[in-house]
Structure formats: C-alpha cells, structure tokens
Write an enzyme that holds these catalytic residues in place. Structure first.
Site, short mmCIF file in Angstrom:
data_model
loop_
_atom_site.label_atom_id
_atom_site.label_comp_id
_atom_site.label_asym_id
_atom_site.label_seq_id
_atom_site.Cartn_x
_atom_site.Cartn_y
_atom_site.Cartn_z
CD GLU A 37 -3.31 -0.46 2.02
OE1 GLU A 37 -3.07 0.27 3.00
OE2 GLU A 37 -4.40 -1.03 1.85
CG HIS B 279 8.63 -29.33 -0.68
ND1 HIS B 279 9.20 -30.52 -1.07
CD2 HIS B 279 9.41 -28.84 0.31
CE1 HIS B 279 10.27 -30.75 -0.33
NE2 HIS B 279 10.43 -29.73 0.51
CE LYS C 284 -12.16 1.21 1.35
NZ LYS C 284 -11.61 2.22 2.26
O1 PA5 Z 1 -3.20 1.33 5.99
C1 PA5 Z 1 -4.36 1.70 5.88
O2 PA5 Z 1 -4.68 2.88 6.13
C2 PA5 Z 1 -5.47 0.77 5.49
O3 PA5 Z 1 -5.01 -0.46 5.10
C3 PA5 Z 1 -6.46 0.59 6.62
O4 PA5 Z 1 -5.78 0.05 7.73
C4 PA5 Z 1 -7.63 -0.31 6.25
O5 PA5 Z 1 -8.17 0.07 5.04
C5 PA5 Z 1 -8.70 -0.24 7.33
O6 PA5 Z 1 -9.14 1.06 7.49
P1 PA5 Z 1 -9.94 1.52 8.77
O7 PA5 Z 1 -9.10 1.31 9.96
O8 PA5 Z 1 -10.25 2.96 8.53
O9 PA5 Z 1 -11.20 0.68 8.84
#
Ligand code: PA5
Length: 449
Positions: A290, A311, A425
């Site tokens: 990310e 494996h 989303k």
């Molecule tokens: O790193 C990030 O910001 C995301 O991966 C969030 O952790 C994930 O989308 C969950 O978001 P939230 O804590 O707002 O539900």
C-alpha cells in the site's frame, strides 16, 4: 541485542566494495529521503507519527490499554478483534510471531483471540459465531475511519449477537472500540452508547499503527509483554536515529531495495523458515504494497514460508522469471529444542542426524537454499535476529516501517496514502445501492450485463 543486516549474498549482484560501492553512488538519493522522513517535509508528512510513537506514545492511554486487557481476560474466553488491513494484521502477526499460530489451541489463562471483519465471507463469520457457543465473549472493533464496510457490517452483526446474549448493559461492558479521536460514525456511535474507546492517533495511518492501541490491546489480551515490544521499537528508533547512515540497517535495506528495483528486480519475496511468521509476512506485504504500489511504480511484495513453500514455489524461485530478490528473516536461536532420536536399525537412513536439533536442520536447509537461489540468479538480503519474542517483534516493526518510508521517498511516491483502495469501494457501494451512487450503479450494471 538488535537486528543485523547481512549483505554477503548480494555481492555477486551488487558492487558493495568500499570506494566504488553502488550504495555510495546513490547516497545523495538515500540521504534526501532520510531527510524527508526526519524533517517531516515530504509528501504525506501529516502521517509520520509512528516515527516517534515508541517513545512519544500516550502514557495514560497505555495504562488504560493494560487495564482493559486485564478486564477482558477476566470477562471472556473468546475475544473477537473486528478490523481489516492495518486494523488487524499487526495484532495477528504479533500473537503468532511471539506465541504461535496455534495460540488458540493451547491451554492458557488468556482468551482465544479470533479475527473477524477482514472479509465479507458469511462462512468465516458463521464459523467464529459457532466457536462462541457456550463461551463468554468480548469484542474490540478497530477502524480508524469508522466507515470501512467489512468491519462495520461485522460489528453490526456481532453487536446484535452480544446484545441478544447479554442485554444492552452487558454488551456495553464487553465492547471496546479503537477509532479516530473525534471523527467518524464509529466514534459518534461509541460515544452515544458509552463504549470504552481507544485512539488511533491522527498522524498514524492504519498500516503503521500496530504500536498504538490498534495492535496493543489485542496483543496484551493474548498475554504478550507489550512493555518489551515497545522497548524493542524504542531501541530500534534510537539506533536508526544515528547520522552514520552507512551503518544504519533500515536505511541500507531501503537503498538496497531501490538498487535491485532499478535493475529489474520488481518483486521482493519476504522469506522465513518459521511458520509463526506467516501473518508477519502478511503485515509486511500490506505495509509495502500500500505504501509503494502507486503511480505505476513499486516492488510487488510476496512471501514464502520455508521449507514448506520450497515444495510449491521453490521451482519458480529457482528457475522462473529472473525478476525477484529475497529478503530473509533469520533467527539465530529457537525457543524450542526438538532432538532427532537415534534409531539403532537406521531404517530411514537418517542416523547422520541422530541427536541433532531440528533448529540445526532448519538452519542448514536455509543456508543451502540461499546458496541455491543466489546460484539461480536471485539476490538474497538477510535480516538476522536473536530470537522470536516481543522485543524483536517491536524492533522489526520499527525497522520495516522506517525502511518503508525511506524507500517510498526514494521511489518518488507518497508512502502514506492509498488512493487506489477507493476504486473497489466505489464500485461495491454502487452495486449495493448505497444512496449517492445511482449514476455509477447504472454505468456498472451496463458493463456487466
Ligand atoms: O493502511 C491503511 O490505512 C489501510 O489499510 C487501513 O488500515 C484499512 O483500510 C482499514 O481502514 P480503517 O481502519 O479505517 O477501517
């Protein structure tokens, strides 16, 4: 005790000789990236809170986390953590890393910990609800935004389950919420219901949040020593604050990844010979995937648990496309000793291993594999730690978070946003008929007809 970065298996791929080292050639880029992190002057600089978190954390809240963990241990035998991405991976990684992937199966005086809300699978949630039968249950819903669909829907279902089981007042005692300090539906709702709440600091994004209440509460409920974990992270921070960047393992790791990436190694495989690191690898994949995968750039983060995956994926690593390198997490010691017995008849021909410990065999498998993979054209970076415990977990988390930020800036991206996550989303909301998405719904339905 700390972490050692070993580069000896890189030598045939990268010139690391003093005087003409490739690290020295890009040192101006590395230094500029480190400066952006330390001076908080780069893109996404409002999300650098994790940098000082191991020492600057909210001490009053930290004590409240410990008290809540003690209360939860007394109240329940099943503790469900509801969250997705950065709101669950760190806690799950820590419990498996310092205890075991079989934590829930052991006899213990701490609750079983299950993770829900990280998918929308009805079967997964139904399985967890089955495991709740006849048990006392508490939940910790974790969402920084308070609006993420997966945990929000799961929380709605589990809240009803708890209210039916214990009544509104009983449920209130058993629901713990970790969210933004003042924004979002979850915060509003928790305040109106009177749930105990913990904070995801404004300046720490989800995937950098394991050393906040997000990770610390579930980790403490599972009986891990969170003081040792924070100490590990604080010691790592102290070490990596040094101006001697050539001997800074986190910065060197970031620079090495950058060199390999620019040489066409577009895939990094995090490797461990401990199945206990399976979820740690998942946490790491999210952190790097990310943070760096944007603007058409970034290494693709993958993982391998050995020797299991030798494996299955071993063939590809040895002889497939030469676009990858490996980063191996190695422990010099094991917390368990398992000796191979002698067999006077030597029926299986394994007496050359009699009285040897499995850790030794595992280590030889690792060394043999590193040599084979480097022969096959796969560079290996080795990260060495003394053992798997809370302290080394804290250290490793800080090491990877810092390296990720430096690496993201070296790549020229904002390591702290994730705009691409919104695309699915929006489509999902439209297809589900969320108010405000009518136009998108029509367009999407035309495409899938
Ligand atoms: O790193 C990030 O910001 C995301 O991966 C969030 O952790 C994930 O989308 C969950 O978001 P939230 O804590 O707002 O539900």
């Amino acid at each position: 005790m700390g972490l050692k970065l070993k580069t000896k298996y890189l030598k045939r791929f990268i010139d690391l000789e003093e005087g003409h080292s490739e690290l020295e050639k890009i040192s101006h880029i590395t230094e500029a990236a480190v400066k952006l992190v330390r001076e908080k002057s780069g893109a996404g600089n409002a999300f650098l809170g994790w940098h000082d978190q191991p020492v600057a954390y909210d001490k009053e809240e930290y004590e409240r986390i410990k008290a809540a963990a003690e209360k939860i241990k007394k109240l329940c035998s099943v503790f469900i953590v509801v969250g997705i991405g950065g709101s669950y991976l760190g806690a799950r990684a820590a419990i498996e890393y310092a205890k075991s992937p079989l934590y829930n199966n052991f006899a213990k005086d701490t609750p079983n910990v299950y993770f829900a809300g990280n998918s929308i699978s009805p079967s997964s949630l139904a399985d967890i609800l089955k495991l709740c039968e006849g048990q006392d249950v508490c939940i910790n819903v974790i969402s920084k935004s308070g609006t993420t669909t997966e945990p929000a829907v799961t929380f709605r279902i589990l809240r009803k389950y708890l209210e039916d089981k214990y009544g509104e007042e009983g449920a209130r005692e058993r629901i713990f919420v970790t969210t933004d300090s003042h924004r979002g539906k979850l915060k509003e709702f928790s305040t109106s219901k009177g749930y105990e709440t913990f904070v995801v600091p404004d300046d720490i994004g989800g995937r950098f949040s394991v050393l906040t209440a997000v990770g610390l509460l579930p980790i403490a409920v599972a009986g891990l020593d969170i003081d040792a974990m924070m100490r590990g992270a604080a010691d790592a921070r102290e070490e990596y604050l040094s101006d001697d960047l050539q001997n800074n393992a986190a910065v060197t790791y970031a620079a090495l990844r950058n060199i390999l990436y620019n040489r066409g190694k577009s895939l990094e495989v995090l490797v461990s010979y401990e199945p206990s690191l399976t979820m740690f690898c998942e946490w790491w994949k999210q952190l790097y995937g990310e943070s760096e995968g944007k603007d058409g750039k970034g290494l693709f983060p993958a993982s391998l648990i050995c020797s299991t995956d030798l494996h299955s994926l071993g063939q590809y690593i040895q002889e497939g496309q030469r676009t990858m390198f490996e980063t191996l997490i190695k422990f010099t010691d094991s917390q368990n000793r398992v000796e191979i017995p002698d067999d006077p008849d030597n029926i299986d021909g394994l007496n050359f291993l009699s009285h040897k410990d499995l850790h030794y065999v595992n280590t030889m498998a690792m060394t043999g594999t590193i040599l084979a993979h480097t022969d096959g054209g796969v560079p290996n970076i080795v990260i060495e730690l003394p053992k798997r415990d809370e302290y080394s977990f804290g250290w490793l988390v800080y090491f990877f978070e810092l390296a990720c930020a430096v690496s993201g800036y070296m790549l020229g991206v904002n390591p702290f946003d994730q705009p691409g996550v919104e695309a699915y989303k929006r489509n999902m909301y439209a297809l589900l008929g969320k108010p405000g998405f009518e136009v998108e719904k029509e367009a999407l339905e035309a495409r899938i007809k």
